[in-house]
Design an enzyme around this catalytic site. Sequence first.
Site, PDB file in Angstrom:
ATOM      1  N   HIS A 259     -37.919 -16.985 -39.335  1.00  0.00           N
ATOM      2  CA  HIS A 259     -38.931 -17.972 -39.344  1.00  0.00           C
ATOM      3  C   HIS A 259     -40.426 -17.018 -38.903  1.00  0.00           C
ATOM      4  CE1 HIS A 259     -37.480 -17.505 -34.938  1.00  0.00           C
ATOM      5  NE2 HIS A 259     -38.901 -17.721 -34.661  1.00  0.00           N
ATOM      6  N   ASN A 260     -41.595 -17.575 -39.533  1.00  0.00           N
ATOM      7  CA  ASN A 260     -42.623 -16.890 -39.471  1.00  0.00           C
ATOM      8  C   ASN A 260     -43.200 -15.573 -39.824  1.00  0.00           C
ATOM      9  OD1 ASN A 260     -43.135 -19.352 -37.932  1.00  0.00           O
ATOM     10  ND2 ASN A 260     -43.229 -17.966 -36.005  1.00  0.00           N
TER      11      ASN A 260
END
Lengths: 363, 363, 363
Positions: A259-260
């Site tokens: 994620h991210n």
Amino acid sequence: MVHRIGDIATALGGRAVGDIGLTVRGAAEPSGAGADDLALAMSPKYAEGLRAGKARAALLWDGADWEALGLRAAIFVARPRLAMAGLTRVFDPGPEIAPGVHPAAIVDPSAEIGAGAAIGPFVVIGRGVKIGPRARIASHVSIAEGALIGADALLLQGVRIGPNVRIGDRFVAQPGAAIGGDGFSFVTPEKSGVEEIRSTLGQREEIREQAWTRIHSLGSVRIGDDVEIGANATVDRGTIRDTQVGNGTKIDNLVQVAHNVIVGEHCLLCGQVGIAGSVRVGDRVVLAGQVGVNDNIVIGNDVIAGGGSKIFTNVPAGRVILGYPAIKMEGHVESYKGFRRLPRLMAQVAELQKAVSKLTKSD
Amino acid sequence: MVHRIGDIATALGGRAVGDIGLTVRGAAEPSGAGADDLALAMSPKYAEGLRAGKARAALLWDGADWEALGLRAAIFVARPRLAMAGLTRVFDPGPEIAPGVHPAAIVDPSAEIGAGAAIGPFVVIGRGVKIGPRARIASHVSIAEGALIGADALLLQGVRIGPNVRIGDRFVAQPGAAIGGDGFSFVTPEKSGVEEIRSTLGQREEIREQAWTRIHSLGSVRIGDDVEIGANATVDRGTIRDTQVGNGTKIDNLVQVAHNVIVGEHCLLCGQVGIAGSVRVGDRVVLAGQVGVNDNIVIGNDVIAGGGSKIFTNVPAGRVILGYPAIKMEGHVESYKGFRRLPRLMAQVAELQKAVSKLTKSD
Amino acid sequence: MVHRIGDIATALGGRAVGDIGLTVRGAAEPSGAGADDLALAMSPKYAEGLRAGKARAALLWDGADWEALGLRAAIFVARPRLAMAGLTRVFDPGPEIAPGVHPAAIVDPSAEIGAGAAIGPFVVIGRGVKIGPRARIASHVSIAEGALIGADALLLQGVRIGPNVRIGDRFVAQPGAAIGGDGFSFVTPEKSGVEEIRSTLGQREEIREQAWTRIHSLGSVRIGDDVEIGANATVDRGTIRDTQVGNGTKIDNLVQVAHNVIVGEHCLLCGQVGIAGSVRVGDRVVLAGQVGVNDNIVIGNDVIAGGGSKIFTNVPAGRVILGYPAIKMEGHVESYKGFRRLPRLMAQVAELQKAVSKLTKSD
């Protein structure tokens, strides 16, 4: 399909000699080539194989004497490895996916499917999905609500596209790739052991017995043009903003992008690479197989990391790195030579200690 | 959905200031926030972003002057990272799976589906399966004969649940997770090379040309409450007894948990971790990305292993470890400093040898 | 199903004692065994468990006094681990896949399905596919055009078989295995940084900003008899010729076998092993969990690589290796001892320097 030697040479930006009207149906290694195959003999080591096989035409190494090799036609190119790209594209029939939408596919009425798309059986396409023209979507693929996929996409069997994922043109996803799963993000009520040792490098004051609470992923995944994702690879949604993969980046099988993460343009992430949360990877970065990147690291443009490297600190642009932890490749090679000689070095130090002790006594 | 600032603050156990009746529809990073977003600005570095964005309300760092930042309302919380859990849960709409059983799902007549369940298209549910109330099961999931799944489960696309797997409440499985494949267990007619070198540490008497015979998996997998399993992760069945995952444990993408492994409660197994057969992992253990655990190892409670560690020996409770092979983190850091200095150390020893040799001669 | 103790002993090539007509329905660990279970007590440490459980019959360690243990019957075998293979096969009911072709499967009219095959719901079988007799194919499997699969295959849920893949008899594929995805092969217009540093070991003259062009996979995958492939593992197609896996080789979960790789016979590739493009692996090679192999390496017959080893150079037949990079196991163990003692060694060298400096001055 049949291709003329002259046409193939033109497509590759190469030069054809001999009977340029001769046709071939496929490409093969020299020794196994049939009469209708173009033999791929791009170095002199293939000369013998050419004689053993039945090819009448070959892609040859620079300076080869095609007539002496018994060929009727030949193609010469400036950069053989590059020619392989054009050549294999010419001969690749692509997967068989019947045109139109298969009756056993389930497409939400609100979804927009581009002209010329081919959608296989047991595909599920959710609310508001938009798919560009000429998309080829094999069986068992699922595309969740709100996802956008550009023109000329190829999604192979069982690919998973999560909600609101946005993907550019000419996207390729191999079987089982899962794009848009939830990020792996959890938090404890009080400071966790992991948070503590990050600052103390191993020391812990108190061990708390805590449980993990889930941080949901509200972001999604944004992927540029000309991206390819490997079989059973995974790219997770971002927490608040989107996880991103830039134009032209290629991701191999079983790679994990957390994620991210923001991956730049024209990168290669080879098999089983793992990139932890919130890492930024620059442009044209190459991470060889099984490289791991710690969370929140920044990797500059044009970095190359050797196989199995584990990256724990930021890496400046252009650096070539290796090791666990990864350091400059030259430094690692030097230190590793020392590692190999350590048993001898220890013996030498022991001898020196004896000698010096003797000298000291006699002194 | 619309949420009042005051209600959000209450849900997070925080404190709202300003116009607590103001409503928001989502959460966003400060610089990209719209007028209907709650900006997430939990450290002073976001001050500038707040001014650039359009948010009228924000989750702020302790001591921030919300009025000077041009906001109409703000929320303050004690532990911002923890607040992220509550906040993202509030705003997560969840995947769209229509209530009831989709007509293109195939559910064995003997299966029991709990009240309020939502089961998507092309799902297959086998004989005797029991699924708790309010389960959400996305497209292409398969649940084999005899499996039990508790209340409030979320199984995303293409998840595979094997025969007789038993899972507790609030289970989450990301796309492609495969739980209950057969264990990787094979045996040769006579002692194999692997069995031999385990005792000899590398020496082999005789190399036998043997083939492998399969040991079938008669056990299954037992998973506690509040467990999450990542995309394309795999958990194998046990040979005789069940492979086990304890309450509250979270498993990331592409993790491998082999046959007979027992993982305790509230553990984190990060991306691409691999745990070989018959390992016992205690409670609250954190294995960072790409950690590997040799078979038959025992890892105590509260152990933390740094990224890429390979664990070959039992680890006592509470220890923080790193390296290949993994040792105490402090020890590894010290030894690794030496590794970096090895080329210099070798030069120093060479110089000492010269000096001592000279001294010995002159002695 | 019910089995007589005498029959089980015969099937295992073992010896039954006591009431050999006694029947059992399953196998269990001694302490948890019921009256109808055969307890597996192959070492004296299980004696107490036997007394705690309810088993009336057991597979016992050599020399055990079955009557004193309160049993009515017992089985003795020469090599207990080998007996596990026969025993678990006897008791494994196998996955439930109804005979015949499920009405919700889509089988191309040109495909040939062998006698006695069982094909589950939502399976897709392409043009010209041939599947041998008694194949068991679970739900959601896809088999692309031109693939051939031998007799007695077991393909579990969601397995992906690509175009023209050829597989021998008695093949087993665990859920989500993807065989026949495209190889990860890309080329830049001019020499890439990766090509450059392979010769220079880290030095780069000039960094070019280039994009990657795809080399398509015209080859497929060829797999021998008695091969097993793990859950979510991936085997890619070759570029021109086929990627190959030899007879009797077993591949665990999440393993990556890249394009053009040739794996020999009777190998074990354990969990998360990664083999890069064009590697040749000999016969009876064992690669433990998370081993990585650099591209274009040759690994000889009977090599054993310890967990997490990264192999960068060719390995001669019969060698046992370990480490990153992998070297002879004994050498690695010795060097690693030195690594652990490096802080002390550095201190010793510093002391020697002082002592020698003093001696030199006094000299």
